[in-house]
Design a protein around this motif. Sequence first.
Motif, mmCIF file in Angstrom:
data_model
loop_
_atom_site.group_PDB
_atom_site.id
_atom_site.type_symbol
_atom_site.label_atom_id
_atom_site.label_comp_id
_atom_site.label_asym_id
_atom_site.label_seq_id
_atom_site.Cartn_x
_atom_site.Cartn_y
_atom_site.Cartn_z
ATOM 1 N N GLN A 259 0.582 -1.171 -0.025
ATOM 2 C CA GLN A 259 0.448 0.314 0.177
ATOM 3 C C GLN A 259 1.270 1.253 0.397
ATOM 4 N N GLN A 260 1.980 0.649 0.689
ATOM 5 C CA GLN A 260 3.016 2.265 0.723
ATOM 6 C C GLN A 260 3.445 3.031 -0.740
ATOM 7 N N SER B 115 0.570 4.468 -2.139
ATOM 8 C CA SER B 115 0.679 5.614 -1.068
ATOM 9 C C SER B 115 1.828 6.950 -1.658
ATOM 10 N N LEU C 203 1.113 8.720 -4.487
ATOM 11 C CA LEU C 203 0.123 9.882 -4.772
ATOM 12 C C LEU C 203 0.657 10.948 -3.273
ATOM 13 N N LEU C 204 1.553 10.881 -2.818
ATOM 14 C CA LEU C 204 2.018 12.133 -2.495
ATOM 15 C C LEU C 204 2.595 13.182 -3.250
ATOM 16 N N ALA D 200 -7.898 11.231 -4.468
ATOM 17 C CA ALA D 200 -6.919 9.759 -2.909
ATOM 18 C C ALA D 200 -8.141 9.800 -1.787
ATOM 19 N N GLY E 108 -8.888 6.068 -0.499
ATOM 20 C CA GLY E 108 -8.088 6.187 0.535
ATOM 21 C C GLY E 108 -9.574 5.985 1.314
#
Length: 424
Positions: free
Chosen positions: A53-54, A57, A60-61, A361, A365
């Motif tokens: 998942q990271q 993430s 997206l970050l 996002a 999420g």
Amino acid sequence: MNDAPRTEWQAPRWAQAVLLASLGTLGPFSIDTYLPAFAGIASALGATPVQMQQTLSAYLLGFALMNLFHGALSDALGRRPVVLAGVAMFTLTSLGCALTDHIGWLIALRALQGMSTGAGMVVSRAVIRDVYPPEQAQKMMSQVTIFFGIAPAIAPMVGGWLFVHSDWRAVFFFLTLVGCAIWLGVWRSLPETLPPTRRQPLSVADLWRGYRELGRDRRFWLLALASGVPFNGMFLYVLGAPSFLGELMGLRPEQYFWFFLSTIAGIMVGAVASGRMAGRIAPRRQIRWGFVIMALACGLNVAGNLLLPLHPLWAFPPILLYSLGWAVLVPVVTLMVLDLAPARRGMASSLQATVGSLANALVAGVLTPLVMHSALALSLASAGLMLIGLLAWLWQGRLVRQSTLPEPRAARPGETVEVDAPLP
């Protein structure tokens, strides 16, 4: 419009649309392509579900963070250098992802990849408005929207096919080749559409001043919400497709194609209609039509879930209709955002993209996991997202009407001055 002539383009109009759409869809395409390979990556690298998942993430970050700066950099340095640097970085990080043997490096490379892909999406919008007057810009933006709608729908199919017939590394090697092709296309065909005389100083103080001025414009935020949030009423179904199609409808994976085909068809028809409306129908009227179509689609969707057993024959058409309505209005709203800051179109595009990516996002999420196991909850959530965009559009329209009211004249002694009522 600046003084860069359209004749600087060496490619025909359709090729321009393909190139600009490729830049605009590189970000979502690189997300959706690798999702089918999640299990294979986790098995090969010994990664936990949290670590996998990271990888998403971190992407997206990085995407959201750099979206704030791509446009401002292009306002100062020119469009071509920013796009070429962004696509080059995407290509190199894709190659790195394909070659890595450690989940930590994959997470770091995905973060860098996310930081690079926003350059194409942000700057391509500014390029369109740099070169074309409003009517032509709307037609070009509509053509770009067609490809923008197709890419996220076919990306999982491409990624799944590569993973099944090779392995997860093939997905990133494929993205490397895509990056090389786009970089060559930009280098050969994309002219510099922002001449030095129109560029902004590159300094912290000047950037802060520009962001502050745009951030104080309530119309900007309302238009950004009106274009970015309703998209998620459709994207919600794409994100929740495994549950919506497999768990709730009982469809086999090979049957998912019909759902994605209906979404693509809606976007294509809506985008073509938007282009044909350019110069024939007032922009605000066209946007109203888009919202009316989406509202009708939401009503049919909710009513169907309340009254009928779930079935593709009635469940897919409202999603198609919703996609059509969104594609009718989004090119016009996007151009309105850019025209709020003619001297800083890159910065305006950056902030608009940031609003959209943050909305995406949150939906991906937070909202999607909450509603994806219920068809009725999905339909209500989709209607709610459309309603947010509609209210934002109506609110900014009220601001426009208020700003165009004449100032009341001061009364002379013994005279009564009538004040005009607000426009309906």
